[in-house]
Design an enzyme around this catalytic site. Sequence first.
Site, mmCIF file in Angstrom:
data_model
loop_
_atom_site.group_PDB
_atom_site.id
_atom_site.type_symbol
_atom_site.label_atom_id
_atom_site.label_comp_id
_atom_site.label_asym_id
_atom_site.label_seq_id
_atom_site.Cartn_x
_atom_site.Cartn_y
_atom_site.Cartn_z
ATOM 1 N N ARG A 135 -11.457 -14.890 -3.940
ATOM 2 C CA ARG A 135 -12.363 -13.750 -3.671
ATOM 3 C C ARG A 135 -12.885 -13.927 -2.250
ATOM 4 O O ARG A 135 -13.491 -14.946 -1.932
ATOM 5 C CB ARG A 135 -13.521 -13.718 -4.669
ATOM 6 C CG ARG A 135 -14.601 -12.708 -4.302
ATOM 7 C CD ARG A 135 -15.634 -12.487 -5.389
ATOM 8 N NE ARG A 135 -15.076 -11.727 -6.493
ATOM 9 C CZ ARG A 135 -15.823 -11.142 -7.442
ATOM 10 N NH1 ARG A 135 -17.144 -11.214 -7.401
ATOM 11 N NH2 ARG A 135 -15.246 -10.468 -8.422
ATOM 12 N N HIS A 163 -9.745 -4.453 -5.931
ATOM 13 C CA HIS A 163 -10.167 -5.332 -7.042
ATOM 14 C C HIS A 163 -9.175 -5.123 -8.198
ATOM 15 O O HIS A 163 -9.497 -4.556 -9.238
ATOM 16 C CB HIS A 163 -11.588 -4.970 -7.458
ATOM 17 C CG HIS A 163 -12.269 -6.007 -8.292
ATOM 18 N ND1 HIS A 163 -11.693 -7.213 -8.632
ATOM 19 C CD2 HIS A 163 -13.511 -6.022 -8.869
ATOM 20 C CE1 HIS A 163 -12.547 -7.909 -9.375
ATOM 21 N NE2 HIS A 163 -13.645 -7.216 -9.534
ATOM 22 N N GLN A 166 -9.807 -6.188 -11.954
ATOM 23 C CA GLN A 166 -10.728 -5.273 -12.634
ATOM 24 C C GLN A 166 -9.965 -4.060 -13.169
ATOM 25 O O GLN A 166 -10.181 -3.614 -14.304
ATOM 26 C CB GLN A 166 -11.812 -4.808 -11.640
ATOM 27 C CG GLN A 166 -12.824 -3.860 -12.247
ATOM 28 C CD GLN A 166 -13.690 -4.532 -13.290
ATOM 29 O OE1 GLN A 166 -14.261 -5.576 -13.036
ATOM 30 N NE2 GLN A 166 -13.790 -3.939 -14.476
ATOM 31 N N ASP A 257 -19.814 2.547 -9.933
ATOM 32 C CA ASP A 257 -19.967 1.175 -9.436
ATOM 33 C C ASP A 257 -21.192 1.178 -8.531
ATOM 34 O O ASP A 257 -21.715 2.256 -8.163
ATOM 35 C CB ASP A 257 -18.685 0.770 -8.671
ATOM 36 C CG ASP A 257 -18.719 -0.669 -8.150
ATOM 37 O OD1 ASP A 257 -19.560 -1.469 -8.616
ATOM 38 O OD2 ASP A 257 -17.892 -0.992 -7.259
ATOM 39 N N CYS A 297 -17.788 -1.532 -13.692
ATOM 40 C CA CYS A 297 -17.195 -2.872 -13.566
ATOM 41 C C CYS A 297 -18.242 -3.966 -13.721
ATOM 42 O O CYS A 297 -17.896 -5.100 -14.049
ATOM 43 C CB CYS A 297 -16.496 -2.995 -12.220
ATOM 44 S SG CYS A 297 -17.599 -2.678 -10.830
ATOM 45 N N ARG A 325 -11.444 -8.487 -19.134
ATOM 46 C CA ARG A 325 -11.068 -9.264 -17.949
ATOM 47 C C ARG A 325 -10.329 -10.535 -18.390
ATOM 48 O O ARG A 325 -9.332 -10.926 -17.788
ATOM 49 C CB ARG A 325 -12.324 -9.646 -17.137
ATOM 50 C CG ARG A 325 -13.081 -8.469 -16.528
ATOM 51 C CD ARG A 325 -12.263 -7.763 -15.477
ATOM 52 N NE ARG A 325 -11.830 -8.660 -14.441
ATOM 53 C CZ ARG A 325 -12.542 -8.979 -13.351
ATOM 54 N NH1 ARG A 325 -13.707 -8.415 -13.154
ATOM 55 N NH2 ARG A 325 -12.064 -9.813 -12.443
HETATM 56 N N1 CP Z 1 -16.720 -7.005 -12.192
HETATM 57 C C1 CP Z 1 -16.719 -8.171 -11.531
HETATM 58 O O1 CP Z 1 -15.789 -8.499 -10.786
HETATM 59 O O2 CP Z 1 -17.809 -8.940 -11.743
HETATM 60 P P1 CP Z 1 -18.175 -10.277 -10.949
HETATM 61 O O3 CP Z 1 -18.512 -9.875 -9.530
HETATM 62 O O4 CP Z 1 -19.344 -10.864 -11.664
HETATM 63 O O5 CP Z 1 -16.993 -11.180 -10.957
HETATM 64 N N1 NVA Z 2 -17.774 -2.881 -5.408
HETATM 65 C C1 NVA Z 2 -18.431 -4.089 -5.884
HETATM 66 C C2 NVA Z 2 -17.703 -4.616 -7.063
HETATM 67 C C3 NVA Z 2 -18.320 -5.839 -7.681
HETATM 68 C C4 NVA Z 2 -17.527 -6.349 -8.853
HETATM 69 C C5 NVA Z 2 -18.501 -5.107 -4.769
HETATM 70 O O1 NVA Z 2 -17.498 -5.264 -4.060
HETATM 71 O O2 NVA Z 2 -19.529 -5.751 -4.613
#
Ligand code: CP
Ligand code: NVA
Length: 339
Positions: A135, A163, A166, A257, A297, A325
């Site tokens: 990430r 993502h 997700q 989101d 999400c 997930r």
């Molecule tokens: N939805 C999601 O990716 O959650 P986290 O940021 O907690 O991993």
């Molecule tokens: N769009 C959000 C998703 C978190 C899972 C972010 O990137 O922070």
Amino acid sequence: MRPASLPTSRTVPFRTRVAKASARPPVVRLARKDFLSVLDLDPESLEACLRLAAHLKRERRMTRRAASTQALAGQHVALLFEKPSLRTRSTFEIAVRELGGDVVCPGPDVAFGGREVAADVARNLERWVAALVLRTFAHQRLVEFAVAAPRLHVVNALTDDEHPCQALADLLTLREHLGDLRGRTVAFVGDGNNVATSLAHAAVMLGAHVHIASPEGYELPDHVLAEAARTARFGAGVRRFRDPRVAVHGAAAVYTDTWTSMGQEAETDVRVRVFAPYQVNATLMAQADPEALFMHCLPAHRGEEVTDEVMDGPSSVIFDQAENRLHVQKALLLMLLSQ
Ligand code: CP
Ligand code: NVA
């Protein structure tokens, strides 16, 4: 009411449950080394991933003595997170361990703190682990890791742009609740961000129409429309809207989101003002299909992009998404790593 003579899961003999659980669909190996984007899948491998994930979900409920519990025995997966995570990190750790593998979790300071270049981090990891779940901020950084290490399977655990893990969970959740998605409409209300992008990539492959409603300046990027047009099946497509009421009209699912993604915190005040008309509340949900699902999400900012009433209401499937997930990521790891 269930007739007394029908067996429940508690009354099915244990041996029978084990036998059913071991009838796993074939693990289709991915053609690509990495999973950086939903676009690394074709519609057939997306279908195969969802089928396998659904099986693994059933299997987990029935028994832990399943065929997949040793699939990654002797293999390690590195989890490297430059941004916070609850769901992605926890579910990948559990997924690897339930498949018989083990995880290593180097801190972000060793990979992103300037001690050495990303390519050298990747080349080190490649000598020890089978896969890297990463990430990070810039999508290009993810690509650098993947290119530098030709034997390391790199999985996108979220970048600023996409993502994809997700989206796999979202599609499994939609399938579970709606069945065949061909011709159904999934409306995303809010920022045309990483989650919206991967949702659009994936949903059109299964034939769903995707509507994205965003304020000016926050639309889904043009290139995503072009990519979705290339991968769409069964006449599906992506359309952008300004008015959220028009976008959700008759939709089978309404997704939102956060208005401020990780890394954009300095813009929070502006975004809260700009996105206020895009809140998903009971009034907006009333424009969708009466049976419409609510999706997010997570993490959610209650009272901003969604009200408590909708989050906690009967149409909300947010914790199914979170649970899924785990199952889709187990399927993905098997498709990338199993021998
Ligand atoms: N939805 C999601 O990716 O959650 P986290 O940021 O907690 O991993
Ligand atoms: N769009 C959000 C998703 C978190 C899972 C972010 O990137 O922070």
